[in-house]
Write a protein that holds these residues in place. Structure first.
Motif, PDB file in Angstrom:
ATOM      1  N   TYR A 122      36.902  30.129  44.752  1.00  0.00           N
ATOM      2  CA  TYR A 122      37.585  31.515  44.640  1.00  0.00           C
ATOM      3  C   TYR A 122      38.757  31.118  43.764  1.00  0.00           C
ATOM      4  O   TYR A 122      38.886  32.003  42.766  1.00  0.00           O
ATOM      5  CB  TYR A 122      37.865  31.973  45.986  1.00  0.00           C
ATOM      6  N   PRO A 126      36.247  37.641  44.246  1.00  0.00           N
ATOM      7  CA  PRO A 126      36.399  36.956  45.618  1.00  0.00           C
ATOM      8  C   PRO A 126      37.716  36.558  46.058  1.00  0.00           C
ATOM      9  O   PRO A 126      38.122  36.806  47.236  1.00  0.00           O
ATOM     10  CB  PRO A 126      35.510  35.727  45.323  1.00  0.00           C
ATOM     11  N   GLU A 127      38.486  36.208  45.203  1.00  0.00           N
ATOM     12  CA  GLU A 127      40.106  35.871  45.377  1.00  0.00           C
ATOM     13  C   GLU A 127      40.843  36.960  45.953  1.00  0.00           C
ATOM     14  O   GLU A 127      41.509  37.001  46.944  1.00  0.00           O
ATOM     15  CB  GLU A 127      40.695  35.265  44.552  1.00  0.00           C
ATOM     16  N   ALA A 183      32.014  35.398  49.348  1.00  0.00           N
ATOM     17  CA  ALA A 183      33.138  35.650  50.148  1.00  0.00           C
ATOM     18  C   ALA A 183      33.075  36.658  51.213  1.00  0.00           C
ATOM     19  O   ALA A 183      33.619  36.325  52.344  1.00  0.00           O
ATOM     20  CB  ALA A 183      34.139  36.135  49.231  1.00  0.00           C
TER      21      ALA A 183
END
Length: 171
Positions: free
Chosen positions: A9, A61-62, A145
């Protein structure tokens, strides 16, 4: 496994930041080129668009991991604990299904563009599979994620890692 996913990520987030810098550079080149009549690079607008799209998808995702996606918690806050956990499970399950669907079709789009030699309709004539790779990677990362968030929720662990101690500003 959790550390490898966190690094994945972070790598996608770094690529997103690089895409934002590329957007800035491309836009500045276009402005300088128009103002000075020094050079005229064709397709700069298209490259700025590709970079913006890459920045958006690669950061997904992060952003989810940090808890910065928009969540409507008004209903969840008022539910009893058991009902809230069930509702969160349902939402994460639906999110995984939708993200997998999106990732499948993003990867399929890259494959079709590559196999049909699809090129950009603008003046840059870029093969479309090249900028579409960033979209597919971001969609895959989001699906992974969300699946990790679902499994963390089932184990009773906390998936979201806010940067500060306060709640995200988007809630």
């Amino acid at each position: 496994m959790k550390n490898a996913l966190t690094r994945f990520y972070a790598l996608l987030c770094a690529l997103s930041a690089l895409s934002m810098v590329a957007t800035f550079v491309v836009v500045m080149l276009g402005i300088i080129g128009r103002e000075t009549d020094w050079f005229n690079l064709r397709g700069l607008d298209a490259y700025a668009g590709y970079s913006i799209a890459a920045a958006l998808f690669l950061a997904l995702p992060e952003t989810l991991r940090r808890g910065d996606h928009i969540r409507v918690t008004l209903l969840l806050q008022r539910l009893p604990e058991r009902a809230r956990r069930l509702m969160e499970f349902w939402c994460l399950g639906a999110g995984v299904a939708l993200a997998l669907y999106l990732a499948w079709y993003a990867c399929r789009l890259v494959w079709v563009s590559m196999s049909t030699h699809d090129i950009s309709p603008s003046s840059d004539a870029t093969p479309m599979w090249i900028p579409q790779i960033a979209m597919a990677l971001g969609c895959i990362g989001l699906a992974v994620a969300l699946a990790q968030a679902l499994f963390s929720h089932l184990r009773g662990d906390e998936f979201y890692q806010p940067i500060s101690g306060e709640a995200a500003h988007v809630e």
